[in-house]
Every structure is written in structure tokens, then in C-alpha cells.
Design a protein around this motif. Structure first.
Motif, PDB file in Angstrom:
ATOM      1  N   LEU A 121     -40.218  20.701   3.673  1.00 48.28           N
ATOM      2  CA  LEU A 121     -40.374  21.730   4.708  1.00 48.28           C
ATOM      3  C   LEU A 121     -41.839  21.968   5.038  1.00 48.28           C
ATOM      4  O   LEU A 121     -42.207  22.148   6.205  1.00 48.28           O
ATOM      5  N   ALA A 122     -42.679  21.978   4.004  1.00 46.19           N
ATOM      6  CA  ALA A 122     -44.106  22.206   4.237  1.00 46.19           C
ATOM      7  C   ALA A 122     -44.712  21.087   5.088  1.00 46.19           C
ATOM      8  O   ALA A 122     -45.493  21.333   6.004  1.00 46.19           O
ATOM      9  N   VAL A 123     -44.331  19.846   4.776  1.00 42.70           N
ATOM     10  CA  VAL A 123     -44.839  18.710   5.556  1.00 42.70           C
ATOM     11  C   VAL A 123     -44.323  18.759   6.986  1.00 42.70           C
ATOM     12  O   VAL A 123     -45.056  18.459   7.937  1.00 42.70           O
ATOM     13  N   LEU A 124     -43.084  19.160   7.171  1.00 41.43           N
ATOM     14  CA  LEU A 124     -42.534  19.276   8.520  1.00 41.43           C
ATOM     15  C   LEU A 124     -43.321  20.298   9.338  1.00 41.43           C
ATOM     16  O   LEU A 124     -43.558  20.095  10.542  1.00 41.43           O
TER      17      LEU A 124
ATOM     18  N   TYR B 145     -52.471  19.069   2.812  1.00 43.58           N
ATOM     19  CA  TYR B 145     -51.761  17.920   2.236  1.00 43.58           C
ATOM     20  C   TYR B 145     -52.064  17.800   0.743  1.00 43.58           C
ATOM     21  O   TYR B 145     -51.192  17.483  -0.062  1.00 43.58           O
ATOM     22  N   ARG B 146     -53.322  18.070   0.385  1.00 38.75           N
ATOM     23  CA  ARG B 146     -53.678  17.993  -1.036  1.00 38.75           C
ATOM     24  C   ARG B 146     -53.018  19.112  -1.835  1.00 38.75           C
ATOM     25  O   ARG B 146     -52.666  18.920  -3.008  1.00 38.75           O
ATOM     26  N   ALA B 147     -52.844  20.287  -1.222  1.00 38.03           N
ATOM     27  CA  ALA B 147     -52.192  21.402  -1.914  1.00 38.03           C
ATOM     28  C   ALA B 147     -50.691  21.187  -2.038  1.00 38.03           C
ATOM     29  O   ALA B 147     -50.068  21.674  -2.985  1.00 38.03           O
ATOM     30  N   ILE B 148     -50.110  20.458  -1.105  1.00 41.92           N
ATOM     31  CA  ILE B 148     -48.652  20.262  -1.083  1.00 41.92           C
ATOM     32  C   ILE B 148     -48.229  19.121  -2.004  1.00 41.92           C
ATOM     33  O   ILE B 148     -47.236  19.225  -2.723  1.00 41.92           O
TER      34      ILE B 148
ATOM     35  N   GLY C 196     -52.917   9.582  -1.408  1.00 41.94           N
ATOM     36  CA  GLY C 196     -53.110   8.532  -0.411  1.00 41.94           C
ATOM     37  C   GLY C 196     -51.904   8.381   0.491  1.00 41.94           C
ATOM     38  O   GLY C 196     -52.035   8.236   1.711  1.00 41.94           O
ATOM     39  N   SER C 197     -50.713   8.410  -0.087  1.00 41.72           N
ATOM     40  CA  SER C 197     -49.490   8.307   0.712  1.00 41.72           C
ATOM     41  C   SER C 197     -49.374   9.475   1.684  1.00 41.72           C
ATOM     42  O   SER C 197     -48.952   9.309   2.837  1.00 41.72           O
ATOM     43  N   ALA C 198     -49.734  10.678   1.234  1.00 41.90           N
ATOM     44  CA  ALA C 198     -49.666  11.854   2.094  1.00 41.90           C
ATOM     45  C   ALA C 198     -50.632  11.734   3.265  1.00 41.90           C
ATOM     46  O   ALA C 198     -50.284  12.040   4.415  1.00 41.90           O
ATOM     47  N   LEU C 199     -51.847  11.268   2.997  1.00 46.39           N
ATOM     48  CA  LEU C 199     -52.826  11.108   4.076  1.00 46.39           C
ATOM     49  C   LEU C 199     -52.443   9.945   4.996  1.00 46.39           C
ATOM     50  O   LEU C 199     -52.789   9.948   6.179  1.00 46.39           O
ATOM     51  N   GLY C 200     -51.719   8.967   4.463  1.00 49.03           N
ATOM     52  CA  GLY C 200     -51.183   7.912   5.325  1.00 49.03           C
ATOM     53  C   GLY C 200     -50.153   8.461   6.284  1.00 49.03           C
ATOM     54  O   GLY C 200     -50.092   8.071   7.455  1.00 49.03           O
TER      55      GLY C 200
END
Length: 467
Positions: free
Chosen positions: A20-23, A133-136, A143-147
Motif C-alpha cells: 500500500l505504501a508503494v502504491l 523508499y528506504r524507509a519502506i 536497489g530493487s525498490a529504487l529500480g
């Protein structure tokens, strides 16, 4: 899905809460990126409807960008006092309200006011996006999150012009702004529900540093815009001088402020400094290339603006496919190797584009643009991981502000280089060689931090094994 798996010892949010946070971040980022690209294509239509000149209509984009650039560092600093969650909610709410106001505007002056507020809202969200992204996500998936972030931004750039063309084919331009309202409200609801809560930092805010930062970045951006439009030397030179003086004052203030807006100590970490340098130089090359090719495709090859937008599509599409893979690999191998390989491909692509002429054809242009996109997609997520991962988590907001500011400054400087080159009567292809040169400097910076990144990777593996 790997991004939303929970393992023992993970920092960040639990797996189900991450989704949900990423969305919330994805919808907010898409809204800001798509808005920018949609409005750029619609400027002639808006100018005709409001009965204003093209030179005045350009400020619909310029004012948004100036305000956004000027407040990136400021909002990154404010987030520590009010928390990133509250700042992100403020940014979304401001952007959505201003989008509704822009949709209801019936003259240029009113539209410009709301565009300025949209820039303010975009600055609030974009300044802290990477740090969220780093907090989530746990460190093992950074790296995957920043991708994923790179995929979202590239997707927005790819979809924006097409979406704008489709909407304008059956509706008036205010609908371009109105589209943000339902999307923004959805993002606002998700962000309020899902973004991580945190304790604000105690202490004062560096007001003097914030004011100097605003003057420094705003005057720099206006100076670059003046250069790109071949303004008189006294005008562009005056803005450059103001930017330099404000920069000197800002640095002096940061050295003595009890709670500096941007602690200069972050640049003592060589991995971070080299990654920032590589990022800025690479974004100069990208910003320069986009503008240079726009002139080349339309003025020398005779393509329409919409056809030109389609010719650019392979670049962001390639980032969409390569970026997530590069980010995932950056969690496992030395990120600087991936970044350096990507910059090498980008240089080859830029040189190939510099050799394009009227006989090249559409297919010849498309594969060259795709090669540049592959290179940039391979470079950006690993390099962002190096920037974000090279400093402690408590510096995430500062790193995020620097990342966003570096991107904006690099792109605007690239645009200014094209304008200056065209004002001097240089062929458009020459500016592409300049882009290849700045990317080569980025490659030098990327290669220089390889040993440092290798040692950091070994330390991270040892830490994971110890857990």
C-alpha cells in the motif's frame, strides 16, 4: 513477490504494508511526472485558447519547474521537523488543489498562480520520494525498490505525451489538469493510510539557509532558461552571478548553522560524492539529448511534435524494462560496475545519435534511442542505490533532496547548453557530442568509486551473514 516478502531481521515496513505504501508513492510520482510531460505537449493549444503568445505560454512550464527546483532542498530539510509522512501528504494535497484550480482557470495569470502551487506540491513529494523508499523497504531490497522507482518515472515520461495527445483529440486542455484530481485523491488516501510514521527531529530550522537555497536554485534555473533562449548576456550573466553569490552564502551558512539545511559532512563520504557527480553529469547528457533531438527531428527531419514524441519513446521504455533488473542486481553485486557499464552504453548511443543524418530513417533513430535508454536504465538505479546506501538512514532526507536537486540542475544545465550552442550557430549534432563528453566524465566518476563500492558490498554481506 520478492519486494513484499518479510524475512527475519528486516528493517522497513512488513511485507503487506509495503504494498500500500508503494502504491501511494507510485501514484503520487506518476501524477507529477505525467503532468509535466502532458502540459509540455499542450502548450501551443493552451496559448491559442488563452490568446497569448508562445513566449508567455512557455512560463506555464517554466514557473512550475522554477518553483519545484527552488524548494527541493528546503522541503528535504523541513521533512525532518514535521516528518516525511506529513510533508508528503501536504505535497499531494497542494498539488491536487492546485490542479483543480488550474483546470478552472480562464486566463494566463490565474493559471500561472496555480502552476506555481503545483510546483510547490511537486517539490514536497519529489524531495523525499527516494528516502521514503528506504524507509519502506529493508536494506537488502533497496536497489530493487529504487529500480521500481525508475520504472515508474520512465513510464510516466513515456505515457505523458501520448496521453496528452489522446485527451486533446476529444477534450479541451483543462481536462489535462482535472485528470490529476481523482488520481491525487486516491494517492492522498493511500499515503495517509500506509506511509510509515516517525518521530520528528528536535531542534530549530535553518531559515537563512532555506532562503539562500531558494535564491540559489531559482536564480540558477532562470539563468539556464535565459541561456537556452539566447537572452542578452547581461540578463543571463546577472542571474548566474546571483546564483553564485547565493551559493557562496549558502555554503558559509551551512558551515556554522546549528541545524544546517544540508550538512556538508555528507560530502565527506567519497562514495556519495562520486555517485552525485556521476548522476549530475549523466543528467546533463540526458537533458541535452532530449532537447537537441527535438530540434533535429522537427527542423531537419520534418517530423511533427507528436511524431517526435513517439521517436523518443524507446528511451523511457528501455528504462522501464532495464531499470528494475539493474536495481535488483545492485542488491547482489557491486553497483558501480552496473552503473559504469550503463554509462558506457549511453556514450555509445549518444555517439551513434550524433552521427544521425536525414538519410538515417526512423528505424535507425529508434535503435539508437533505445540503446541510450538501456544504458541509462542500467546506470540510474544502481547509482541511486550507492547514493542512498552510502550514508546512514538518518541522512535519508538529505540524500533524497540532493538526488532530486542534482537531477533537476543537471537536466536544466543540459538544456542551457543546447540553447547556447544553437545561439552560436553550432549544428545540433555538436551538442550531442557535448552530451557524450559529459557522460564520459560521469563514467570516470563511476569507475573511480568501484573499490569503495566493492568494500561496502563485502561489509554488507558480512553484516547479513552475522544476522
Amino acid at each position: 513477490m520478492r519486494l513484499f516478502e518479510t524475512r527475519p531481521g528486516d528493517d522497513g515496513l512488513p511485507g503487506p504494508e509495503r504494498a500500500l505504501a508503494v502504491l501511494a508513492l507510485v501514484t503520487g510520482t506518476l501524477m507529477a511526472v505525467v503532468d509535466t510531460t502532458m502540459i509540455n505537449l499542450a502548450l501551443p493549444t493552451i496559448a491559442a485558447d488563452l490568446n497569448v503568445s508562445a513566449s508567455r505560454a512557455v512560463w506555464i512550464t517554466n514557473l512550475f519547474q522554477v518553483v519545484c527546483a527552488a524548494f527541493l532542498l528546503v522541503f528535504a530539510g523541513i521533512s525532518e521537523l514535521i516528518t516525511r509522512r506529513r510533508l508528503y501528504l501536504f505535497g499531494l494535497a497542494t498539488f491536487v488543489a492546485a490542479a483543480l484550480g488550474a483546470a478552472l482557470s480562464r486566463n494566463l495569470e490565474t493559471l500561472l498562480v496555480f502552476r506555481a502551487f503545483q510546483g510547490l506540491g511537486a517539490a514536497a513529494t519529489l524531495s523525499i520520494g527516494p528516502s521514503l523508499y528506504r524507509a519502506i523497504f529493508p536494506s537488502r531490497l533497496l536497489g530493487s525498490a529504487l529500480g521500481l522507482s525508475a520504472l515508474v518515472v520512465a513510464g510516466g515520461y513515456a505515457a505523458g505525451p501520448t496521453l496528452s495527445g489522446v485527451i486533446l483529440s476529444f477534450a479541451d486542455w483543462p481536462w489535462l489538469f482535472a485528470l490529476n484530481v481523482p488520481l491525487g485523491l486516491c494517492s492522498l488516501w493511500l499515503a495517509k493510510r500506509a506511509l510509515p510514521r516517525e518521530e520528528p527531529r528536535k531542534g530549530s530550522f535553518d531559515v537563512a539557509g532555506a532562503l539562500l537555497s531558494i535564491v540559489m536554485l531559482a536564480s540558477f534555473f532562470i539563468a539556464m532558461d535565459a541561456v537556452s533562449h539566447a537572452a542578452p548576456l547581461w540578463q543571463s550573466g546577472g542571474w548566474v552571478l546571483l546564483a553564485v553569490l547565493a551559493c557562496a552564502g549558502f555554503i558559509a551558512r551551512q558551515r556554522r548553522a546549528p541545524y544546517p539545511l544540508l550538512p556538508l559532512s555528507v560530502f565527506a563520504e567519497l562514495r556519495f560524492t562520486l555517485a552525485v557527480s556521476a548522476s549530475g553529469l549523466a543528467f546533463i547528457g540526458q537533458g541535452l539529448t532530449f532537447v537537441a533531438l527535438s530540434f533535429f527531428y522537427q527542423e531537419q527531419m520534418g517530423f511533427s511534435p507528436l511524431e517526435t514524441a513517439w521517436l523518443f519513446t524507446p528511451w523511457p521504455l528501455a528504462i522501464m524494462f532495464v531499470g528494475p533488473v539493474a536495481g535488483r542486481l545492485a542488491d547482489r553485486i557491486n553497483p558501480s560496475i552496473l552503473s559504469s557499464a550503463g554509462l558506457g552504453l549511453l556514450i555509445i548511443g549518444l555517439i551513434a545519435l550524433a552521427l544521425v543524418d536525414e538519410s538515417t530513417g526512423v528505424a535507425g533513430s529508434l535503435w539508437r534511442t533505445a540503446l541510450c535508454g538501456i544504458g541509462f536504465g542500467l546506470f540510474q538505479p544502481p547509482n541511486n542505490r550507492e547514493m542512498m546506501g552510502s550514508l546512514p538512514p538518518e541522512r535519508s532526507s538529505n540524500v533524497s533532496g540532493v538526488m532530486s536537486t542534482t537531477r533537476t540542475v543537471g537536466q536544466s544545465f543540459g538544456v542551457a547548453l543546447v540553447g547556447a550552442a544553437l545561439a552560436l550557430g553550432w549544428p545540433v549534432q555538436v551538442t550531442l557530442w557535448l552530451g557524450a563528453a559529459t557522460t564520459l566524465l560521469a563514467l570516470v566518476a563511476s569507475v573511480a568509486r568501484m573499490p569503495l563500492a566493492r568494500r561496502a558490498l563485502h561489509a554488507r554481506r558480512a553484516s547479513s551473514a552475522g544476522q
